[in-house]
Design an enzyme around this catalytic site. Structure first.
Site, PDB file in Angstrom:
ATOM      1  N   CYS A   2       0.836  -1.187   0.000  1.00 56.84           N
ATOM      2  CA  CYS A   2       0.000   0.000   0.000  1.00 56.84           C
ATOM      3  C   CYS A   2       0.875   1.243   0.000  1.00 56.84           C
ATOM      4  O   CYS A   2       2.086   1.176  -0.146  1.00 56.84           O
ATOM      5  CB  CYS A   2      -0.905   0.014   1.239  1.00 56.84           C
ATOM      6  SG  CYS A   2      -1.943  -1.465   1.406  1.00 56.84           S
ATOM      7  N   ARG A  51      -4.903   1.670  -0.583  1.00 60.06           N
ATOM      8  CA  ARG A  51      -4.907   0.226  -0.354  1.00 60.06           C
ATOM      9  C   ARG A  51      -4.786  -0.583  -1.632  1.00 60.06           C
ATOM     10  O   ARG A  51      -5.514  -0.357  -2.604  1.00 60.06           O
ATOM     11  CB  ARG A  51      -6.181  -0.182   0.377  1.00 60.06           C
ATOM     12  CG  ARG A  51      -6.193  -1.661   0.754  1.00 60.06           C
ATOM     13  CD  ARG A  51      -7.529  -2.070   1.333  1.00 60.06           C
ATOM     14  NE  ARG A  51      -7.492  -3.445   1.812  1.00 60.06           N
ATOM     15  CZ  ARG A  51      -8.562  -4.186   2.066  1.00 60.06           C
ATOM     16  NH1 ARG A  51      -9.772  -3.670   1.905  1.00 60.06           N
ATOM     17  NH2 ARG A  51      -8.436  -5.427   2.496  1.00 60.06           N
ATOM     18  N   ILE A  54      -4.499  -7.380  -0.641  1.00 55.45           N
ATOM     19  CA  ILE A  54      -3.818  -8.669  -0.834  1.00 55.45           C
ATOM     20  C   ILE A  54      -4.314  -9.688   0.188  1.00 55.45           C
ATOM     21  O   ILE A  54      -4.624 -10.826  -0.150  1.00 55.45           O
ATOM     22  CB  ILE A  54      -2.296  -8.513  -0.698  1.00 55.45           C
ATOM     23  CG1 ILE A  54      -1.763  -7.458  -1.678  1.00 55.45           C
ATOM     24  CG2 ILE A  54      -1.596  -9.857  -0.905  1.00 55.45           C
ATOM     25  CD1 ILE A  54      -1.911  -7.797  -3.132  1.00 55.45           C
TER      26      ILE A  54
END
Length: 594
Positions: A2, A51, A54
């Site tokens: 991120c 963001r 994952i």
């Protein structure tokens, strides 16, 4: 993976949310899946986040993330690979989870252990964690420096972000830094903690910072990934090499989205492909290889070897061909994405774009294998040079060295004139091996005053000697220098900005602090360095490894940038080699801004 940003006024003043949002939005490609902003109700702190989802793809993984009681709030970039084990430990002590992200585990760990949690984290990470009760802000970065974390500290205000350009976008930049510019010209990349901006510094790898009211920020090292190189005693419980490699690759496969890999014909990516394909359903693993017309039919062509590896390992494989015209059209985009000047990273940018084009968010790379197993020429050449020139101290004084610099034939590298000054110990010989320009050449490139100030602040000789202090063998010293200088400041940093330019998380199973400790322990037990021959021997038992591929001569992950940039109509007639490429990047660096 991120992008994080924040502003902390230690006097409690309100945060400029517009500046914070500019920082966040500059990092949009780092996190296209979501954006968040959090301001402390009592003032003094603001956190922002972009963001790339994952782990825990739901809203329970969104950031900034706060505990239900509002005491703790975090923004986090990276992955904690031992998160499942740490989560189980937290739950056994009463922690209650709302999702299954590693971000939430960091909050629970800090609530239970405070700063003592840091050495337990295995992964690549940078985070900022706020304690509203104690009014303290903790920043931390992983031990090898895989994930970046930059900050600007002035007048009781601490601003921080995942990119230098993000801080500049927030108004926290101050122009070109002399030491940053000098280090770029010497090496081809900026040496941390310096950056290309005079007001911005990198939090060193393996370090943490605590910012609180009424005090100057406290910075300390919580883990030194190279500490095992200073421990001469053999460790009797050293693991099996194959087991250590398998353990690292398995940890790096932790993901809620498909994982791919960059596949060359080299030993490192072959090892990762073989181990990853054995640990995950092969149909879910996708590999990507770059091909270039300039290398077709030559040893440097990675495509035939990589295709053979993919076929034997049973993984989906895509070859992406890149032409000179493609590079010419992409050059402006590459330079814009480059957070700090670097002569490398083009290959990573190109292969990251190819991987993202396949729909991947995560890709494994072989970065770290050459450092770990001593396969760079420097592991042989640097100790030889230092041993050969060690007997020469004092033979030539300053006047003689100046004469040698002026009379050296133009066809010879300036490094020959620096051999007597720099080549008499391992740190100095390493600098000669890696240097693009010699210190006395800088005045003609950036002016005498800037060069003098940059060299003074950089304190290069002391910096290099400090890295190897307490290490017992030339091999250990070169390993420490390659890891701390080249891998950290070039390979890992390039992997971050080049991957994030395409919203791709790049993971490095061979650049892992726990694996480093295991391999160094094996070396101590064997009383000799581990090399690529040991790696090949360890992999030989795997069914998908072809012995003929193991015998292939090393090529590296090459891109024909020099050939693409040869242009007789250019200002310099032609850009010849890395020195010319560095000059071009330097001109770009003088105007580097968001």
């Amino acid at each position: 993976m991120c992008g994080l940003a924040g502003i902390h006024h230690r006097d409690g003043a309100p945060v400029d949310s517009a500046a914070l949002l500019r920082m966040r939005e500059h990092m949009q490609t780092r996190g296209p899946d979501g954006a968040g902003l959090w301001l402390d109700p009592r003032g003094g702190l603001g956190l922002a986040h972009r963001r790339l989802a994952i782990l825990d793809l739901s809203e329970t993984g969104a950031q900034p993330m706060a505990t239900p009681d509002g005491r703790y709030c975090i923004v986090f970039n990276g992955e904690i690979y031992n998160h499942p084990e740490l989560r189980a430990w937290c739950e056994a002590r009463g922690a209650r989870y709302s999702g299954h992200s590693d971000t939430e585990t960091l909050l629970h760990l800090y609530a239970l252990q405070g700063e003592a949690m840091l050495p337990q984290l295995r992964g690549m990470f940078a985070f900022a964690l706020w304690d509203a009760t104690g009014r303290t802000l903790l920043l931390a970065r992983d031990p090898l420096g895989i994930k970046p974390l930059y900050y600007s500290e002035h007048g009781g205000t601490l601003a921080f972000a995942s990119q230098v350009k993000a801080l500049q976008a927030g108004g926290f930049g101050a122009g070109i830094d002399a030491a940053g510019l000098v280090s770029f010209l010497l090496f081809g990349y900026v040496l941390e903690p310096h950056t290309i901006d005079a007001a911005i510094r990198a939090l060193p790898a393996g370090h943490a910072m605590l910012s609180e009211a009424g005090k100057a920020p406290r910075v300390w090292q919580y883990r030194d990934a190279l500490a095992p190189l200073r421990e001469p005693a053999a460790q009797p419980q050293a693991p099996d090499l194959l087991a250590a490699l398998r353990d690292s690759v398995q940890h790096h496969l932790l993901s809620d989205v498909p994982v791919g890999l960059f596949l060359s014909a080299g030993m490192d990516s072959t090892a990762i492909c073989a181990l990853a394909s054995a640990a995950t359903p092969r149909s879910e693993l996708r590999a990507v290889t770059l091909g270039f017309a300039e290398y077709t039919g030559l040893h440097d062509d990675e495509v035939p070897g990589a295709s053979a590896v993919a076929q034997r390992c049973g993984v989906s494989h895509r070859v992406v061909r890149v032409r000179r015209e493609d590079f010419a059209g992409d050059l402006e985009h590459i330079l814009h994405a480059m957070d700090q000047p670097s002569v490398d990273g083009v290959n990573t940018w190109l292969v990251s774009r190819a991987a993202a084009g396949l729909g991947l968010k995560v890709a494994l790379t072989g970065v770290g294998g050459d450092e770990l197993f001593g396969s760079y020429p420097s592991y042989r050449q640097v100790p030889r040079m230092a041993a050969a020139l060690r007997w020469l101290p004092g033979m030539l004084g300053v006047p003689a060295r100046e004469l040698l610099r002026r009379t050296l034939p133009r066809r010879l590298s300036p490094k020959y004139a620096g051999a007597l000054e720099w080549g008499r110990d391992v740190p100095g010989a390493y600098f000669l091996r890696r240097a693009l320009f010699m210190p006395w050449e800088l005045a003609g490139l950036i002016g005498a005053d800037v060069a003098r100030e940059g060299l003074r602040t950089l304190a290069l000789r002391d910096t290099l000697r400090g890295i190897v202090r307490g290490m017992h063998t030339p091999f250990d010293q070169v390993m420490a220098l390659e890891t701390s200088i080249y891998m950290r400041n070039c390979l890992l940093r390039d992997a971050d900005w080049a991957g994030m330019a395409h919203s791709l998380e790049i993971r490095t199973p061979l650049a892992d602090a726990d694996l480093y400790a295991d391999v160094i322990a094996l070396r101590r037990s064997a009383h000799e360095p581990l090399t690529k021959a040991d790696l090949k021997a360890a992999l030989g038992s795997l069914a998908c490894i072809d012995p003929h591929l193991l015998a292939r001569r090393k090529t590296g992950f090459n891109v024909p940038v020099r050939e693409w940039l040869l242009d007789p109509s250019g200002d310099d007639g032609a850009i010849r080699g890395m020195r010319g490429w560095a000059k071009m990047i330097m001109r770009q660096a003088r105007t580097m801004s968001p």
